[in-house]
Design a protein around this motif. Sequence first.
Motif, PDB file in Angstrom:
ATOM      1  N   ILE A  97     116.171  69.602   3.833  1.00 62.43           N
ATOM      2  CA  ILE A  97     116.953  68.656   4.438  1.00 62.43           C
ATOM      3  C   ILE A  97     118.511  69.008   4.036  1.00 62.43           C
ATOM      4  N   LEU A  98     118.607  68.887   2.622  1.00 61.07           N
ATOM      5  CA  LEU A  98     119.922  69.440   2.220  1.00 61.07           C
ATOM      6  C   LEU A  98     120.386  70.693   3.093  1.00 61.07           C
ATOM      7  N   VAL A 102     123.838  70.961   5.123  1.00 60.90           N
ATOM      8  CA  VAL A 102     125.120  72.089   4.910  1.00 60.90           C
ATOM      9  C   VAL A 102     125.311  72.784   5.903  1.00 60.90           C
ATOM     10  N   PHE A 103     124.263  73.262   6.842  1.00 59.22           N
ATOM     11  CA  PHE A 103     124.298  74.218   7.888  1.00 59.22           C
ATOM     12  C   PHE A 103     124.957  73.647   8.942  1.00 59.22           C
ATOM     13  N   LEU A 104     124.411  72.367   9.358  1.00 58.22           N
ATOM     14  CA  LEU A 104     124.992  71.610  10.439  1.00 58.22           C
ATOM     15  C   LEU A 104     126.379  71.112  10.168  1.00 58.22           C
ATOM     16  N   ILE A 123     121.863  77.196  13.243  1.00 59.82           N
ATOM     17  CA  ILE A 123     121.028  75.941  13.703  1.00 59.82           C
ATOM     18  C   ILE A 123     119.481  76.341  13.821  1.00 59.82           C
ATOM     19  N   SER A 124     119.120  77.617  14.297  1.00 58.94           N
ATOM     20  CA  SER A 124     117.711  77.841  14.533  1.00 58.94           C
ATOM     21  C   SER A 124     116.988  77.978  13.216  1.00 58.94           C
ATOM     22  N   LEU A 125     117.812  78.750  12.101  1.00 53.67           N
ATOM     23  CA  LEU A 125     117.117  78.657  11.075  1.00 53.67           C
ATOM     24  C   LEU A 125     116.879  77.482  10.185  1.00 53.67           C
ATOM     25  N   VAL A 126     117.831  76.344  10.300  1.00 57.87           N
ATOM     26  CA  VAL A 126     117.374  75.192   9.808  1.00 57.87           C
ATOM     27  C   VAL A 126     116.465  74.373  10.600  1.00 57.87           C
ATOM     28  N   ALA A 127     116.483  74.542  11.955  1.00 60.04           N
ATOM     29  CA  ALA A 127     115.429  74.112  12.572  1.00 60.04           C
ATOM     30  C   ALA A 127     113.977  74.382  12.247  1.00 60.04           C
ATOM     31  N   LEU A 210     119.734  62.877   9.247  1.00 60.32           N
ATOM     32  CA  LEU A 210     119.218  63.610   8.054  1.00 60.32           C
ATOM     33  C   LEU A 210     119.559  63.173   6.676  1.00 60.32           C
ATOM     34  N   LEU A 211     120.843  62.590   6.741  1.00 59.12           N
ATOM     35  CA  LEU A 211     121.246  62.136   5.246  1.00 59.12           C
ATOM     36  C   LEU A 211     120.229  60.899   4.895  1.00 59.12           C
TER      37      LEU A 211
END
Length: 226
Positions: A97-98, A102-104, A123-127, A210-211
């Motif tokens: 989640i962290l 950071v990516f977003l 975005i696809s990577l963190v999704a 997400l936070l």
Amino acid sequence: MSTLDVAAGAIRRDETVEIVMLLAFAGGYIDAYTWIIHGVMANAQTANVIFLWVYAMAGDWMQALHFVPPIVAFTVGIVIAAWLRRVAGDRAGALSILVEIVFLITVGILHNRLPDLAGTLGISLVAAMQAAMFVKVEGSVCSTVMITGNMRQSVETIFAVVYGGAPLGTLRKSVIFFALCAVFGCGAAAGAFVTKVFPDLALGIPVVALLIVLLRCEATPREVIR
């Protein structure tokens, strides 16, 4: 144990309804954002694969290749999530989640400078990391990045109660799965609206969601007693 059974006595902190609903909202929101801004899906790789082959069979290879990067990035995200589970154990969910936050934030800040490809990849990577890390709600398999499986389980549990003689308590699962579908849709609606009106600030809303998830994961004991 079936997917409708919950481990006796306790629920993992990353499987609570509150956390999974927030993640579903963020999942729908981000998909709407990437579709409007980049013309691809961050989470729904089925759609990306379909569009890839539809355009490829029409001979439009440039448009077809547009859908390859998010598929590749999603694959890499799954690998990273698997690695995190090995090295971080119970902390893997919070760390993922962290990383997503950071990516977003990075993509949001660089919205006007970041090429479409870079934004899509990030975005696809963190999704993918979210999809791989958060796979249950109260012990039952679910998804926070798409609704197909959740819809199936909602209908199946209602059928089990009406025709199969399942305990009435089983309806709670159906309500949760239905709520996941609804919250995902609300996230997509919010993402579409905010992205159209405030594109430069749009990613701020899923970051806030997400936070909250991160804070709840850190503040809640590893297992929440029912």
